[in-house]
Scaffold this motif. Structure first.
Motif, PDB file in Angstrom:
ATOM      1  N   GLY A 166      10.407  13.843  20.419  1.00 55.99           N
ATOM      2  CA  GLY A 166       9.998  15.238  20.437  1.00 55.99           C
ATOM      3  C   GLY A 166      10.831  16.058  21.404  1.00 55.99           C
ATOM      4  O   GLY A 166      11.447  15.537  22.343  1.00 55.99           O
ATOM      5  N   GLU A 167      10.840  17.375  21.176  1.00 58.81           N
ATOM      6  CA  GLU A 167      11.632  18.267  22.026  1.00 58.81           C
ATOM      7  C   GLU A 167      11.173  18.211  23.474  1.00 58.81           C
ATOM      8  O   GLU A 167      11.992  18.292  24.397  1.00 58.81           O
ATOM      9  N   MET A 168       9.855  18.089  23.698  1.00 60.79           N
ATOM     10  CA  MET A 168       9.342  18.012  25.067  1.00 60.79           C
ATOM     11  C   MET A 168       9.885  16.787  25.794  1.00 60.79           C
ATOM     12  O   MET A 168      10.168  16.831  26.990  1.00 60.79           O
ATOM     13  N   ASP A 169      10.037  15.693  25.054  1.00 60.69           N
ATOM     14  CA  ASP A 169      10.579  14.484  25.668  1.00 60.69           C
ATOM     15  C   ASP A 169      12.059  14.655  25.997  1.00 60.69           C
ATOM     16  O   ASP A 169      12.538  14.136  27.008  1.00 60.69           O
ATOM     17  N   LYS A 170      12.781  15.376  25.157  1.00 58.42           N
ATOM     18  CA  LYS A 170      14.184  15.668  25.449  1.00 58.42           C
ATOM     19  C   LYS A 170      14.304  16.462  26.749  1.00 58.42           C
ATOM     20  O   LYS A 170      15.147  16.165  27.607  1.00 58.42           O
ATOM     21  N   LEU A 171      13.442  17.471  26.913  1.00 56.17           N
ATOM     22  CA  LEU A 171      13.456  18.274  28.141  1.00 56.17           C
ATOM     23  C   LEU A 171      13.034  17.432  29.345  1.00 56.17           C
ATOM     24  O   LEU A 171      13.580  17.588  30.447  1.00 56.17           O
ATOM     25  N   ALA A 172      12.063  16.522  29.129  1.00 57.77           N
ATOM     26  CA  ALA A 172      11.615  15.658  30.224  1.00 57.77           C
ATOM     27  C   ALA A 172      12.743  14.749  30.688  1.00 57.77           C
ATOM     28  O   ALA A 172      12.894  14.490  31.893  1.00 57.77           O
ATOM     29  N   MET A 173      13.550  14.258  29.743  1.00 52.95           N
ATOM     30  CA  MET A 173      14.679  13.407  30.106  1.00 52.95           C
ATOM     31  C   MET A 173      15.675  14.154  30.987  1.00 52.95           C
ATOM     32  O   MET A 173      16.254  13.587  31.924  1.00 52.95           O
TER      33      MET A 173
END
Length: 696
Positions: free
Chosen positions: A279-286
Motif C-alpha cells: 500500500g501507498e502508506m507502507d511506501k511512505l512508512a519505508m
C-alpha cells in the motif's frame, strides 16, 4: 438523483471533464456497454450524462459507471438509473436461473441478460463498509451466470446454469476477448489536485508520516462530491500516469483507463535493491525508515495463490503493472517483498515472486505484537515500534524459499538432535542378536533388500527379526507376504499358518505337540489368547482379495494408510516376483526396477518406515551350494545399487560342512557406516519354535 435522457441511443457514454468516471481498486470502473435489445440502456442528452448523488452522513467516493468485456465480471459501482419504461420480461430459463441463484443467496431482482450488476456478497456481507463487491454477469440468453466477489478477504466466485438442456452462451463466456482500451493521459490540473490541507497533514502525522515525505512523494488532495480525498500520484519519469484516491473511511478508487504502474516508480530507477509493499502508506512508512528504493502495488492482494500456470503477458491482467514496469524491475538483483502479514498479503508475495523470479526475492517477517499476533504491515510497525525497528526488519529479510532449494541451516535442529541422539534410533535399533550388532542395525526410513536361494529361511528370519524389534522397542508392522498369501480358497489356510509361525516365535513354544513339537511343552490356551491379542496389536495384513496380482503402488498406498491409521514402523514386501510388474512397452526391466525401488525408498523416507524387500535370485547355473550374490537377484543390478542395506540369508545343507541348523547372515551392503558394516554372522535355527538364536 436526476438523469436526463435523450431518445437516440449511443454506443457508449461520454463524460465531461467535470464528471469523468473513476476506477476503484475494489470497484473498478469502465464505460457503460450499450445493448441494442435492452430498454435499460442509458441515453445521453446531446453528448453528456449527469449523475447527481444525494448527500450522505458517511460520504465515500462513488464510482460512476461500469461495463464488462472480460471473462470474469468486474466489480460494479452503485449507479442510480431511472426505472425503464418497460420491465424486462423474464424468459423461463432466466426465471429458473434466478431461482437457482436465490438458493445460494444471490437475489437478482430485475436484472436482465447481458448485464453486469453489483450486489452485496452473501458470503462476506461487504465487510464493515457493506460494500457491494459481488459482480454478477448474466449471459445474453439468460441461461447462465458467473459471479466474483472482489473483496480480497473474500474472493467468493462461481458459476451456474439455469437448465442443462437449453443451448447457452455459457461456454463462450470464457472466450470473450477483453476490449483494448486507449490509455488515457491525465494531468494534475485536469484532476484539480491541491496541496494537502492541515487536517490531512495531521492525519498523516498520526501515522508517523512527515510533511517532507508527503511533499517529496507528491501526495495531494482533491475535492470530489463535496468531500476531500487523498490523492496518491503515480508518476513515471516525473509524468503523472495514474492517480489513486483514498477516502478517510478507507475507500479506494483510481482514475479510469489509465496505465497501471507501481507507486513510487521513479525511486527505484537504476536501483539494485528494491522493496515492494502492499500500500501507498507502507511506501511512505519505508521512506521514514530511510528506504526510498521502495514501491507499492497499485491494487489489492488476491485472496489466495492461483493454482494455474503463469499466464502470458497479454493475459496477466491483474499484474499488468509488473509488465509495465519491467525495465525498472529487471535491473534489480535483490527484491524484498514486504507485503502484509495476513493471508492475502502472503498470497500477493507468492504471486509477485512467481513473476519476478524467486531466485532474487527476499521476504520479511513482521515482529510480534503480542503472544498471538504479529504486526500487519510497515506502517503499523512504524507507528508502534518506530523507524529503527522497521529498518531492522527490512535489513533482516530472509531469502524467499524456493521449493527444492534448501540450506543446511534449515536442518540445524535435526543435526543437533542427531548429535545428541534425541530420538534414540540414530545409531539404529539392534536386531536382538549380538552377532549382528556390529554388522546390521535397523534404521527408520531405510530400505533393506533380503535375498537367498529357495528354502533358505528368508521369510522365517524376517519374522524372527520383527518379533525381536517388537519385544525391544514396541514396533508395529504391515505385512504384504505373497508367499503366505495364496489367493481366495487358500487364503484362510495361509493366514493361519503365518499366524502360527509368529506365535511360536513370540511365545517360544510350539503351536502343536505332534511331530516337530512333541518333545516339548505345547503353548497353553491362555498363552494362545494372549498371543492372539499380540498378533492383533502388532501386525496389519496387506492382502489382495481377488485373483489379481497387486502392484507396488497398490501396496504402498495401503502401507501409507497403515502408517497413518495404526502407526506402523516397518513394512515387509515378500517377495518381489509375486507382484504385478506390467510396464510400458518402451520401458526396460532395468528402468522399471529403478523406478519401483525409488518409489519404495521415498515411501520409507517420507514416513520414517523401514522397508524389508524380499527378492529371489535368478536361476543359478553351476551352483556349488554357497550363498548367492546380491547381483544374482532376478531383474536388475539396481537391487543392490539402490538399497540401503543388502542381506543374503543362507542355510547349510551339507552335514559334512557343519550343523544343519546353522544359518549364515551375509551383510553385503551397508550404506550408512553408523548403523553397520559388511560381514558375516552365524545364528542357530530352532526348528521347533522357529526362533533364531546366537550361537553359544
Amino acid at each position: 438523483m436526476f438523469l436526463l435522457r435523450h431518445r437516440k441511443p449511443l454506443h457508449g457514454v461520454l463524460f465531461s471533464n467535470a464528471f469523468r468516471p473513476l476506477m476503484a481498486s475494489k470497484s473498478t470502473l469502465s464505460s457503460v456497454s450499450y445493448h441494442p435489445n435492452h430498454k435499460s440502456n442509458i441515453y445521453p442528452l446531446n453528448r453528456f450524462i449527469l449523475f447527481r448523488f444525494p448527500p450522505t452522513s458517511n460520504p465515500q467516493l462513488r464510482p460512476l459507471s461500469f461495463s464488462t468485456h472480460a471473462t470474469t465480471p468486474r466489480p460494479v459501482p452503485e449507479v442510480y438509473l431511472e426505472k425503464p419504461d418497460d420491465d424486462i420480461v423474464d424468459t423461463p430459463q432466466l426465471k429458473h436461473l434466478k431461482s437457482k441463484l436465490k438458493e445460494i443467496g444471490i437475489v437478482c431482482g430485475h436484472f436482465g441478460p447481458g448485464q453486469t450488476n453489483g450486489l452485496l456478497c452473501p458470503m462476506c456481507k461487504g465487510g464493515e463498509s457493506m460494500e457491494k463487491s459481488l459482480a454478477l454477469l448474466i449471459a445474453d440468453d439468460g441461461n447462465a451466470a458467473v459471479w466474483n466477489c472482489f473483496r480480497a478477504k473474500c474472493g467468493w466466485a462461481g458459476s451456474t446454469r439455469g437448465s442443462a438442456d437449453v443451448k447457452s452462451s455459457y461456454n463462450r463466456m470464457n472466450k470473450i476477448t477483453p476490449k483494448v482500451k486507449n490509455i488515457r493521459r491525465i494531468t494534475a490540473q485536469e484532476l484539480k489536485l491541491e496541496p494537502l490541507c492541515r487536517d490531512l497533514c495531521d492525519y498523516f502525522a498520526e501515522r508517523m508520516i512527515s510533511e517532507e515525505t508527503l511533499r517529496r512523494n507528491s501526495v495531494m488532495q482533491r475535492l470530489y462530491m463535496n468531500q476531500i480525498v487523498i490523492a496518491f500520484t503515480y508518476k513515471r519519469k516525473g509524468e503523472l500516469i495514474n492517480c489513486k484516491y483514498r477516502g478517510l473511511p478507507k475507500t479506494f478508487s483510481q482514475e479510469a483507463d489509465t496505465e497501471k504502474i507501481l507507486y513510487g516508480l521513479d525511486d527505484i530507477e537504476g536501483a539494485s535493491d528494491v522493496i515492494i509493499v502492499e500500500g501507498e502508506m507502507d511506501k511512505l512508512a519505508m521512506e521514514e525508515a530511510g528506504f526510498r528504493n521502495c514501491v507499492s502495488v497499485p491494487d489489492g492482494a488476491p485472496p489466495q495463490v492461483s493454482s494455474k500456470d503463469l499466464p502470458s503477458q497479454e493475459q496477466d491482467i491483474k499484474y499488468q503493472y509488473l509488465w509495465n514496469c519491467r525495465e525498472y524491475l529487471e535491473k534489480a538483483s535483490r527484491i524484498i517483498l514486504a507485503t502484509d502479514g495476513d493471508a492475502p498479503g502472503q498470497a500477493l508475495a507468492e504471486e509477485l515472486s512467481r513473476r519476478l523470479g524467486k531466485e532474487r526475492c527476499w521476504r520479511v517477517t513482521w515482529p510480534s505484537k503480542n503472544e498471538n499476533e504479529r504486526f500487519k504491515d510497515a506502517n503499523e510497525v512504524l507507528m508502534f515500534m518506530g523507524p529503527a525497528v522497521l529498518r531492522e526488519v527490512i535489513e533482516s529479510a530472509e531469502l524467499y524459499p524456493i521449493k527444492g532449494l534448501l540450506n543446511f541451516r534449515d536442518y540445524f535442529s535435526e543435526i543437533d538432535a542427531y548429535y545428541h541422539q534425541t530420538l534414540g534410533t540414530e545409531l539404529g535399533i539392534s536386531t536382538g542378536w549380538k552377532a549382528l550388532d556390529d554388522l546390521y542395525n535397523v534404521v527408520p526410513g531405510e530400505l533393506t533388500v533380503v535375498t537367498g536361494v529357495p528354502n533358505s529361511g528368508k521369510s522365517e528370519w524376517i519374522d524372527a527379526l520383527l518379533c525381536n524389534l517388537n519385544r525391544s522397542v514396541g514396533w508395529k508392522f504391515a505385512l504384504c507376504s505373497m508367499e503366505n498369501n495364496v489367493f481366495l480358497k487358500f487364503q484362510f489356510y495361509t493366514v493361519r499358518e503365518h499366524g502360527r509361525k509368529l506365535l511360536e516365535k513370540h511365545i517360544k513354544k510350539p503351536f502343536f505337540d505332534v511331530r516337530y513339537g512333541k518333545s516339548v511343552e505345547r503353548m497353553s490356551l491362555e498363552e494362545l489368547e494372549v498371543g492372539k491379542q499380540w498378533l492383533s496389536d502388532t501386525f496389519h495384513l496387506i492382502r489382495c482379495e481377488n485373483d489379481c496380482l497387486p502392484n507396488t503402488k497398490w501396496v504402498l498406498d495401503l502401507a501409507k494408510a497403515a502408517v497413518l491409521r495404526y502407526g506402523v514402523n516397518g513394512l515387509v514386501i515378500d517377495p518381489y516376483n509375486e507382484l504385478d510388474h506390467q510396464r510400458p512397452s518402451n520401458q526396460t526391466e532395468t528402468e522399471y526396477v529403478s523406478h519401483m525401488l525409488t518409489c519404495i525408498k521415498r515411501f520409507a523416507q517420507h514416513h520414517s518406515c523401514h522397508v524389508w524387500f524380499v527378492a529371489h535370485p535368478r536361476q543359478l547355473q553351476q551352483w556349488t551350494g554357497g550363498p548367492p550374490n546380491l547381483y544374482d537377484i532376478s531383474g536388475s543390478a539396481h537391487f543392490i545399487n539402490k538399497c540401503d542395506n543388502g542381506i543374503v540369508i543362507h542355510r547349510n545343507r551339507n552335514p559334512e560342512a557343519g550343523a544343519l541348523d546353522l544359518v549364515q547372515v551375509c551383510v553385503r551392503k551397508v550404506r550408512n557406516k553408523v548403523s553397520g558394516t559388511i560381514g558375516d554372522a552365524f545364528l542357530q535355527y530352532d526348528r521347533i519354535t522357529g526362533e533364531y538364536n546366537d550361537i553359544k
